[in-house]
Structure formats: C-alpha cells, structure tokens
Design an enzyme around this catalytic site. Structure first.
Site, short mmCIF file in Angstrom:
data_model
loop_
_atom_site.label_atom_id
_atom_site.label_comp_id
_atom_site.label_asym_id
_atom_site.label_seq_id
_atom_site.Cartn_x
_atom_site.Cartn_y
_atom_site.Cartn_z
N HIS A 105 8.73 2.95 8.98
CA HIS A 105 8.55 2.05 10.11
C HIS A 105 7.30 2.47 10.88
CE1 HIS A 105 9.68 -0.71 13.30
NE2 HIS A 105 9.29 0.23 14.14
N GLU B 60 1.29 6.79 7.09
CA GLU B 60 2.48 6.31 6.36
C GLU B 60 2.44 6.78 4.92
OE1 GLU B 60 2.82 2.06 6.54
OE2 GLU B 60 3.31 2.04 8.66
N SER C 178 0.83 -1.22 0.00
CA SER C 178 0.00 0.00 0.00
C SER C 178 0.86 1.26 0.00
CB SER C 178 -0.97 -0.01 1.18
OG SER C 178 -0.29 0.14 2.41
N ASN C 179 2.03 1.22 0.63
CA ASN C 179 2.92 2.39 0.57
C ASN C 179 3.43 2.60 -0.84
OD1 ASN C 179 3.57 3.76 3.31
ND2 ASN C 179 3.40 1.59 3.78
N ASP D 168 16.31 -0.11 12.14
CA ASP D 168 15.36 0.93 12.58
C ASP D 168 16.04 2.06 13.36
OD1 ASP D 168 13.34 -0.62 11.43
OD2 ASP D 168 12.88 -1.65 13.29
C1 GRF Z 1 4.04 -0.86 6.82
O1 GRF Z 1 3.28 -0.90 8.00
C2 GRF Z 1 5.43 -0.34 7.07
O2 GRF Z 1 5.50 0.57 8.11
C3 GRF Z 1 6.22 -1.58 7.41
O3 GRF Z 1 5.64 -2.58 6.59
C4 GRF Z 1 4.30 -2.25 6.26
C5 GRF Z 1 4.15 -2.30 4.77
O4 GRF Z 1 2.83 -2.16 4.35
N1 GRF Z 1 7.62 -1.36 7.21
P1 GRF Z 1 2.49 -2.08 2.81
O5 GRF Z 1 3.00 -3.36 2.14
O6 GRF Z 1 3.14 -0.85 2.24
O7 GRF Z 1 1.00 -1.99 2.75
#
Ligand code: GRF
Length: 204
Positions: A111, A176, A13-14, A147
């Site tokens: 993170h 995020e 999703s990011n 981290d």
């Molecule tokens: C997120 O919660 C990020 O903070 C962590 O992994 C997750 C990835 O989520 N590092 P997505 O695959 O981007 O939805």
C-alpha cells in the site's frame, strides 16, 4: 521452493521487481500464475515476457469488488496453480470473506502510504494534500478490513517542497519495489510470525 500467485490491475511494476528478483536468484520463490481483472493490463504483458502463465479473469458487474462467481474463479485458478501465497500487486478490488478465508494468513499487499495513515485510494496524493512531511509504503498481510492487516515492512519517503503527486509517487514506487521483494524473501525464508497485530521477524 515456495510458489506465489500474483493479482494486479495495472502496469505491474511491483510484479516486475518481484519477477526480476526471482529470475536473478535473489528471491527464492516460483511465480505460478498472474491474474488480472483488467483486460490487457500491463502486468499481463510483463508476465508474458517472463514466460509466466497469466490470464485476464473478468471481475463481473461490480466496480470495487469481484462478483461471487468471479471470486470463486480466482480461488480456483490460484489453487490449481498450487500457490502458497497470494501477492496483491496493484489489484484494485476488495477481496471478500470467501477469498480471505480460502487463503487465510496467506495474502500479502503493498500500500502506498505509511499505514494506518491514508488508507484507500491515491494515498500518496492524500499525504501530499494533507501536508505530511513523510509519505511512504507498507507491506502487510491482508485481512477482511481494508488496508488494516499486520504490517511486515514499511519505508518512509520524505515529501519535498517541489513535489507533485507524480514525482512523489515515483519515489514511493522505488521503495515499494525494494520492500516488497524484501518482505517476500523474509516470508520465503520462514522468518515471519504473526502475533496479534504484530509481525515478528526472526533474524538469521
Ligand atoms: C502501487 O502504488 C501499490 O502501492 C498500489 O498499487 C500500485 C501498483 O503499481 N497497491 P504497479 O502496478 O505495481 O506498478
């Protein structure tokens, strides 16, 4: 335009937020390649939808890191794609010295906690179980220590009394998506400078 390569293991999703912002002209970066260590990870399907080159690269025999040959293959593919920055978007393996050195100062991660609180896994759950009043997320440069690299942006997310791990995680992810795009925009506009542990953001 600056080029990024994205590494992920999950739903992506990011990455989706970044690709959308770039496609809409709100983020001046080109996404050169998307690599995943999990076959059929959602992030690869999303990249496909955006017409971005993507590939599953087998991680090798370890559970928490890439094996050395796999790590070299990731480095090779990212170099071949001529990326200026490696963007970790839910990549669930530790990157070791050869990788960190190959892209020194050019790896960024998101993170799901207000670092340095709650490093490691399922940080939103750690914050909830601990009884913290605020959870959140952090975009930071990646160094050898997990981290712990210089912090670019953070967002706080208040914990509500009825929160479950799932409801809290959902609100953190919204933040995020916002701060990851914003941090990449600051980088793409050459507005970030690392001074020791601190990241200085230049105003326009
Ligand atoms: C997120 O919660 C990020 O903070 C962590 O992994 C997750 C990835 O989520 N590092 P997505 O695959 O981007 O939805």
């Amino acid at each position: 335009m600056k080029r990024i390569g994205v590494l992920g293991s999950g739903k992506g999703s990011n990455f989706g937020a970044i690709a959308k912002a770039a496609a809409a002209g709100n983020l001046p970066v080109e996404i050169g390649i998307v690599l995943a260590d999990v076959e059929n990870a959602g992030i690869l399907g999303l990249a496909q939808q955006h017409g971005i080159p993507n590939r599953f690269v087998p991680p090798g025999k370890y559970r928490t890191k890439l094996d050395p040959a796999a790590e070299q293959e990731y480095i090779r593919l990212l170099r071949e794609a001529r990326v200026d920055m490696v963007v970790l978007a839910g990549f669930m393996r530790m990157l070791k010295q050869p990788f960190i050195e190959a892209f020194a100062g050019r790896i960024i991660n998101i993170h799901p906690s207000l670092l340095p609180a709650f490093p490691g896994l399922e940080s939103w759950k750690q914050a909830l179980d601990y009884g913290a009043r605020y959870a959140g997320c952090t975009v930071h440069f990646v160094t050898l220590e997990m981290d712990a690299g210089p912090i670019i942006l953070q967002a706080a997310v208040p914990i509500q009394s009825g929160d479950t791990a799932a409801t809290l995680h959902e609100r953190i992810q919204k933040e995020e998506h916002r701060i990851y795009v914003e941090a990449l925009r600051l980088w793409a506009e050459d507005r970030l400078r690392i001074e020791g542990r601190r990241v200085i953001i230049r105003n326009t």
